[in-house]
Design an enzyme around this catalytic site. Structure first.
Site, PDB file in Angstrom:
ATOM      1  N   LYS A  39      -4.701   5.653  14.764  1.00 19.04           N
ATOM      2  CA  LYS A  39      -4.755   4.988  13.454  1.00 19.04           C
ATOM      3  C   LYS A  39      -6.212   5.007  12.964  1.00 19.04           C
ATOM      4  O   LYS A  39      -7.029   5.752  13.477  1.00 19.04           O
ATOM      5  CB  LYS A  39      -4.210   3.570  13.571  1.00 19.04           C
ATOM      6  CG  LYS A  39      -2.721   3.513  13.892  1.00 19.04           C
ATOM      7  CD  LYS A  39      -1.918   4.081  12.754  1.00 19.04           C
ATOM      8  CE  LYS A  39      -0.436   4.133  13.051  1.00 19.04           C
ATOM      9  NZ  LYS A  39       0.310   4.863  12.049  1.00 19.04           N
TER      10      LYS A  39
ATOM     11  N   LYS B 110       0.837  -1.212   0.000  1.00 16.82           N
ATOM     12  CA  LYS B 110       0.000   0.000   0.000  1.00 16.82           C
ATOM     13  C   LYS B 110       0.874   1.267   0.000  1.00 16.82           C
ATOM     14  O   LYS B 110       0.640   2.181  -0.780  1.00 16.82           O
ATOM     15  CB  LYS B 110      -0.914  -0.037   1.244  1.00 16.82           C
ATOM     16  CG  LYS B 110      -1.854   1.142   1.378  1.00 16.82           C
ATOM     17  CD  LYS B 110      -3.100   0.760   2.160  1.00 16.82           C
ATOM     18  CE  LYS B 110      -2.911   0.816   3.665  1.00 16.82           C
ATOM     19  NZ  LYS B 110      -2.817   2.191   4.203  1.00 16.82           N
ATOM     20  N   SER B 111       1.856   1.298   0.873  1.00 17.78           N
ATOM     21  CA  SER B 111       2.710   2.501   0.975  1.00 17.78           C
ATOM     22  C   SER B 111       3.422   2.780  -0.347  1.00 17.78           C
ATOM     23  O   SER B 111       3.514   3.931  -0.790  1.00 17.78           O
ATOM     24  CB  SER B 111       3.767   2.307   2.063  1.00 17.78           C
ATOM     25  OG  SER B 111       3.159   2.231   3.317  1.00 17.78           O
TER      26      SER B 111
ATOM     27  N   ASP C   8       1.973  -1.216  11.877  1.00 19.25           N
ATOM     28  CA  ASP C   8       0.680  -1.700  11.369  1.00 19.25           C
ATOM     29  C   ASP C   8       0.438  -3.168  11.710  1.00 19.25           C
ATOM     30  O   ASP C   8      -0.675  -3.674  11.524  1.00 19.25           O
ATOM     31  CB  ASP C   8       0.598  -1.512   9.851  1.00 19.25           C
ATOM     32  CG  ASP C   8       0.513  -0.037   9.484  1.00 19.25           C
ATOM     33  OD1 ASP C   8       0.114   0.770  10.344  1.00 19.25           O
ATOM     34  OD2 ASP C   8       0.853   0.304   8.338  1.00 19.25           O
TER      35      ASP C   8
ATOM     36  N   SER D  84       7.050   9.067  12.386  1.00 25.92           N
ATOM     37  CA  SER D  84       5.949   8.851  11.445  1.00 25.92           C
ATOM     38  C   SER D  84       6.451   9.029  10.021  1.00 25.92           C
ATOM     39  O   SER D  84       6.943  10.092   9.653  1.00 25.92           O
ATOM     40  CB  SER D  84       4.825   9.853  11.724  1.00 25.92           C
ATOM     41  OG  SER D  84       4.027  10.020  10.566  1.00 25.92           O
TER      42      SER D  84
ATOM     43  N   ARG E  59      -8.326  12.143  12.788  1.00 29.12           N
ATOM     44  CA  ARG E  59      -6.881  11.887  12.889  1.00 29.12           C
ATOM     45  C   ARG E  59      -6.085  13.196  12.931  1.00 29.12           C
ATOM     46  O   ARG E  59      -6.389  14.135  12.216  1.00 29.12           O
ATOM     47  CB  ARG E  59      -6.436  10.977  11.739  1.00 29.12           C
ATOM     48  CG  ARG E  59      -7.175   9.647  11.848  1.00 29.12           C
ATOM     49  CD  ARG E  59      -6.760   8.667  10.821  1.00 29.12           C
ATOM     50  NE  ARG E  59      -5.402   8.200  11.036  1.00 29.12           N
ATOM     51  CZ  ARG E  59      -4.788   7.343  10.241  1.00 29.12           C
ATOM     52  NH1 ARG E  59      -5.411   6.901   9.157  1.00 29.12           N
ATOM     53  NH2 ARG E  59      -3.567   6.948  10.497  1.00 29.12           N
TER      54      ARG E  59
END
Ligand code: S3P
Length: 422
Positions: free
Chosen positions: A337, A19-20, A310, A163, A119
């Protein structure tokens, strides 16, 4: 969706594309000159949100099966969007776009779903303002976010949280800045943005936790093949470990060192995992073979956390089947998250009879006791849904996963692949 106790999981699989890396490939392709063809792109809802946003800034993006072709118009080739940029459930889209859009020559607004609106966005808004950005969040730093594009200057910035989304937002902004941007990370987080920008002709240097971004003149389209997502492979790794008579081989999984914390932890818990690395391109990948193994409790904290952030929900499931105590600490980021994953996992593991207790920054799990079926909620969080589905395979009885469709965010074929190994 109902899931009953499995008698063994066996087979050879591939998992959802990363995904990233999929997000970043569309972003980089969109701000580069020429064509970028992305093979094995993740057709999950989050990555489709990224495609949608760039189409709205005038970038032609074609999708054929799981191949995506992006025709970029250079670093300054985006056009003013005529409507709001909707980022759906995707934190990566929202935060990286803040950095990428702040230095453009137009104004725009970003907004997402109810989870995105909860978020924290100040972590990107504040340093971008230090760079000169005109960016405003709602109600003290949440989506919707409005951006009035303007020139930026390079800064030195000490990140208060580890992050990759924050780091990547600042790197993308730094590409357009006047002067160098230097970012210090408290702990190393995933480095896909750095690797990809350099692959597209940029100049980012990294030594230890210091990242230096040199402004770019132009970047150039580059074909990319996305490896399988280790965060998706994680569900099958743990499933095979906790269901007796299991052996699964997962081919073509991304093995970037900043992402492989789960393998280190599972091995330290006693897991039989064998890895064969295949080549060493920009993003290393390989084959993982995992066999059912007796597990024991462990401690997970410190530098490991960003390398498996994750995977903590599925690691909590592994811990429930491991003999003894597992302590997860330094993981307060889990509270912000897609759901509050500390609270969600505590609630759902308790339903299965597991002795679990939340702390300020993690969970303590006493494992190795009988685990029973239950009706599990997902909090509309894809990783909670898949974690509870895996737990259900090793629990006694038939469980229900409510609202299981939320897996479409990162892994639309999850249940199909699960069926293939049953
Ligand atoms: C991501 C970074 C991580 C991770 C998320 C994807 C990325 O978030 O949890 O799923 O692609 O950069 P944080 O940067 O908030 O830790």
């Amino acid at each position: 969706m109902e899931i009953t106790t499995s008698r063994g999981l066996r087979g050879m699989i591939t998992v959802a594309p990363d995904k990233s890396i999929s997000h970043r490939a569309v972003m980089m392709g969109s701000i580069s000159k020429g064509k970028t063809v992305i093979q094995n792109f993740l057709m999950g809802e989050d990555c489709l949100s990224t495609i949608d946003c760039f189409r709205k800034t005038g970038i032609p993006i074609d999708i054929k099966n799981n191949q995506v072709s992006v025709t970029g118009n250079g670093l300054r080739g985006l056009k003013p969007p005529q409507e709001l940029l909707y980022t759906g459930n995707s934190g990566t889209t929202t935060r990286l776009l803040c950095g990428l859009l702040a230095p453009q020559h137009f104004s725009c607004t970003l907004d997402g779903d109810a989870s995105i609106r909860r978020r924290p966005m100040n972590r990107v808004i504040e340093p971008l303002r230090e760079m000169g950005a005109k960016i405003t969040g709602t109600k003290g730093g949440y989506s919707p976010i409005t951006i009035e594009g303007t020139g930026l200057r390079g800064i030195n910035y000490n990140m208060p949280v580890a992050s990759a989304q924050l780091k990547s937002a600042l790197i993308l902004a730094g590409l357009y800045a006047d002067g160098e941007t230097t970012i210090f990370e408290p702990k190393a987080s995933r480095n896909h943005t750095e690797l990809m920008i350099n692959g597209f002709g940029g100049n980012i240097t990294a030594e230890k936790n210091k990242i230096t971004v040199n402004p770019a003149e132009e970047l150039f389209g580059h074909d990319i093949t996305v490896p399988g997502d280790i965060s998706s492979a994680a569900f099958f790794l743990v499933a095979a470990l906790i269901v007796p008579n299991s052996e699964i081989t997962i081919q073509n999984v991304g093995l970037n060192d900043t992402r492989t914390g789960i393998i280190d932890v599972l091995k330290s818990m006693g897991a039989s995992i064998h890895i064969e690395k295949a080549g060493d391109g920009i993003e290393p990948a390989g084959t993982i073979t995992v066999k059912h193994s007796p597990l024991h409790g462990t401690e997970i904290g410190g530098e490991l956390i960003p390398r498996l952030i994750d995977e903590l929900p599925i690691l909590a499931v592994a811990a429930a089947f491991a003999e003894g105590r597992t302590v997860i600490r330094d993981a307060e980021e889990l509270k912000v998250k897609e759901s509050n994953r500390i609270e969600a996992m505590e609630n759902e593991l308790k339903k299965a009879g597991i002795n679990v207790c939340s702390t300020v920054d993690g969970l303590i799990i006493e494992g190795g006791k009988p685990v029973h079926s239950a009706n599990f909620q997902t909090y509309n969080d894809h990783r909670v849904a898949m974690s509870m589905a895996v737990l259900a395979l090793a629990a006694e009885g038939t469980s229900r996963i409510e609202n299981h469709q939320c897996i479409n965010i990162s892994y639309p074929d999850f249940f199909k692949t699960l069926k293939s190994v049953q």
